[in-house]
Design a protein around this motif. Structure first.
Motif, PDB file in Angstrom:
ATOM      1  N   ALA A 169       0.809  -1.225   0.000  1.00 46.82           N
ATOM      2  CA  ALA A 169       0.000   0.000   0.000  1.00 46.82           C
ATOM      3  C   ALA A 169       0.838   1.267   0.000  1.00 46.82           C
ATOM      4  O   ALA A 169       0.287   2.355  -0.187  1.00 46.82           O
ATOM      5  CB  ALA A 169      -0.917   0.001   1.224  1.00 46.82           C
ATOM      6  N   SER A 235      -6.028   4.543  -5.265  1.00 49.20           N
ATOM      7  CA  SER A 235      -6.398   3.171  -4.893  1.00 49.20           C
ATOM      8  C   SER A 235      -7.797   2.917  -5.408  1.00 49.20           C
ATOM      9  O   SER A 235      -8.653   3.796  -5.318  1.00 49.20           O
ATOM     10  CB  SER A 235      -6.415   3.004  -3.366  1.00 49.20           C
ATOM     11  OG  SER A 235      -5.105   2.957  -2.878  1.00 49.20           O
ATOM     12  N   ASP A 279       0.347   7.588  -1.296  1.00 53.09           N
ATOM     13  CA  ASP A 279       0.011   6.176  -1.490  1.00 53.09           C
ATOM     14  C   ASP A 279      -0.689   5.614  -0.244  1.00 53.09           C
ATOM     15  O   ASP A 279      -1.757   4.981  -0.330  1.00 53.09           O
ATOM     16  CB  ASP A 279       1.303   5.399  -1.792  1.00 53.09           C
ATOM     17  CG  ASP A 279       1.051   4.050  -2.422  1.00 53.09           C
ATOM     18  OD1 ASP A 279      -0.120   3.658  -2.564  1.00 53.09           O
ATOM     19  OD2 ASP A 279       2.039   3.373  -2.769  1.00 53.09           O
ATOM     20  N   ALA A 280      -0.085   5.877   0.908  1.00 48.49           N
ATOM     21  CA  ALA A 280      -0.664   5.380   2.170  1.00 48.49           C
ATOM     22  C   ALA A 280      -2.070   5.929   2.372  1.00 48.49           C
ATOM     23  O   ALA A 280      -2.995   5.196   2.756  1.00 48.49           O
ATOM     24  CB  ALA A 280       0.235   5.779   3.341  1.00 48.49           C
ATOM     25  N   THR A 283      -4.933   4.460   0.149  1.00 41.85           N
ATOM     26  CA  THR A 283      -5.423   3.192   0.694  1.00 41.85           C
ATOM     27  C   THR A 283      -6.236   3.427   1.968  1.00 41.85           C
ATOM     28  O   THR A 283      -7.355   2.922   2.116  1.00 41.85           O
ATOM     29  CB  THR A 283      -4.241   2.248   1.002  1.00 41.85           C
ATOM     30  OG1 THR A 283      -3.406   2.170  -0.156  1.00 41.85           O
ATOM     31  CG2 THR A 283      -4.720   0.860   1.382  1.00 41.85           C
TER      32      THR A 283
END
Ligand code: AMP
Ligand code: MG
Length: 335
Positions: A169, A235, A279-280, A283
């Protein structure tokens, strides 16, 4: 509206990015260069403008592969993460330690919506290979196996089974950060680096991020977002999944239930100066759902775009004005 199989991807409009660059003859050290490859289980594209862009693009690609192979991969047996998962404890590189530290902090800050300890659960679901859901008792057996079982002390990473570290993730965003740091040492004036759904926009001026539907091909954008330099991660439910008895089982898991998130969202895109953070948060915000996710993104200093399966798109105030909906089947609203 029929349930859409929406691809919400940080599709790089390479043509748009390139359009800002004057046409130049193809020379050895030409001013603009694109390098394509495969790493982190996804397509990687590096487009750079500036002196020695060809060599820099190759080195940027090598840096992404190196990060995957030596640090973050769960499947390359010699990587830091694979060794820690296998042996319960491992000395890891400074790069891995820094990424783990950031990722574990984001797990805590997100209240566990981001959980980098779900490797065993992801393996159980194996949405790329499986065509039916796993048995409920097998899911339940792994529900306690989360990031709390992962410790980093100095450069020693400890993972208590059945938890297994899974940087899926955050890894692609972390790769964007690695490339950004590398480009800072070069004479690159402008660049777009896409590592799957995480994209680095580097340099001055505006960039355009496209949001597209796979049903009509990636060229069929339903919205675009104009952004300055930074990182954008997406995501979504469309990336890895199987459909079974009318339900989509995708790869983003709710750590509280052990099941793929079902909350009406099809995609979340997060804008941040940090690749790992974007990115984190993409998610985590997906797991949290739109209201809590938007609040969390704003609290962390990020902007976000949420797409729902009913075709409604919601943007936080900071990017609302920068979104252009190009397909009348979609509507844009401000959060
Ligand atoms: P992304 O595409 O960045 O949303 O990452 C999804 C990947 O992260 C999945 O393929 C899993 O490997 C892993 N994953 C799934 N659910 C979670 C979660 N709630 N927190 C952290 N990682 C997850
Ligand atoms: Mg992510």
């Amino acid at each position: 509206m029929k349930k859409r199989n929406i691809l919400l991807t940080a599709l790089v409009c390479a043509a748009l990015a390139a359009a800002a660059v004057p046409a130049v003859p193809v020379l050895r050290n030409r001013a603009s260069c694109t390098e394509s490859g495969f790493a982190m289980d996804t397509a990687v594209t590096v487009t750079l403008t500036g002196a020695d862009s060809e060599a820099a693009a190759k080195e940027a690609m090598a840096a992404v592969k190196h990060l995957e192979q030596t640090c973050l991969s769960r499947t390359v047996s010699t990587s830091d993460i694979a060794r820690a998962n296998r042996n319960g404890s491992a000395r890891v590189s400074a790069d891995t330690a820094k990424i783990m530290e950031q990722a574990l902090a984001l797990c805590r800050q997100s209240g566990g919506a981001l959980d980098i300890g779900l490797g065993a659960l992801s393996d159980l679901w194996a949405v790329k290979q499986n065509r039916t859901p796993p048995a409920a008792q097998d899911v339940a057996a792994l529900i306690e196996a989360g990031y709390e079982k992962i410790q980093l002390q100095g450069n020693t990473l400890t993972v208590e089974a059945p938890a297994a570290a899974d940087l899926g993730a955050v890894g692609k965003g972390a790769a964007c950060d690695t490339v950004k740091a590398y480009l800072g040492t070069k004479s690159i004036t402008r660049g777009v680096v896409a590592v799957g759904g995480s994209v680095l926009f580097y340099g001055s001026g505006d960039f355009t991020v496209g949001i597209s539907s796979p049903e009509r091909g990636s060229a069929a954008l339903f919205a675009t977002v104009t952004t300055g330099a930074g990182c954008v991660s997406t995501s979504g439910t469309y990336e890895r999944y199987f459909d079974y008895e009318g339900v989509r089982y995708h790869h983003i898991l709710n750590p509280e239930t052990g099941y793929p998130v079902q909350n009406g969202l099809t995609g979340v895109t997060v804008f941040s100066q940090s690749g790992l953070q974007s990115d984190a948060l993409a998610t985590a915000c997906f797991v949290m759902g739109m209201e809590k996710g938007a609040a969390f993104a704003l609290k962390m200093g990020c902007e976000a775009l949420f797409t729902r399966e009913d075709g409604r798109i919601f943007a936080t105030a900071g990017i609302y004005d920068k979104v252009t909906v190009t397909d009348p089947a979609y509507t844009l609203e401000q959060l």
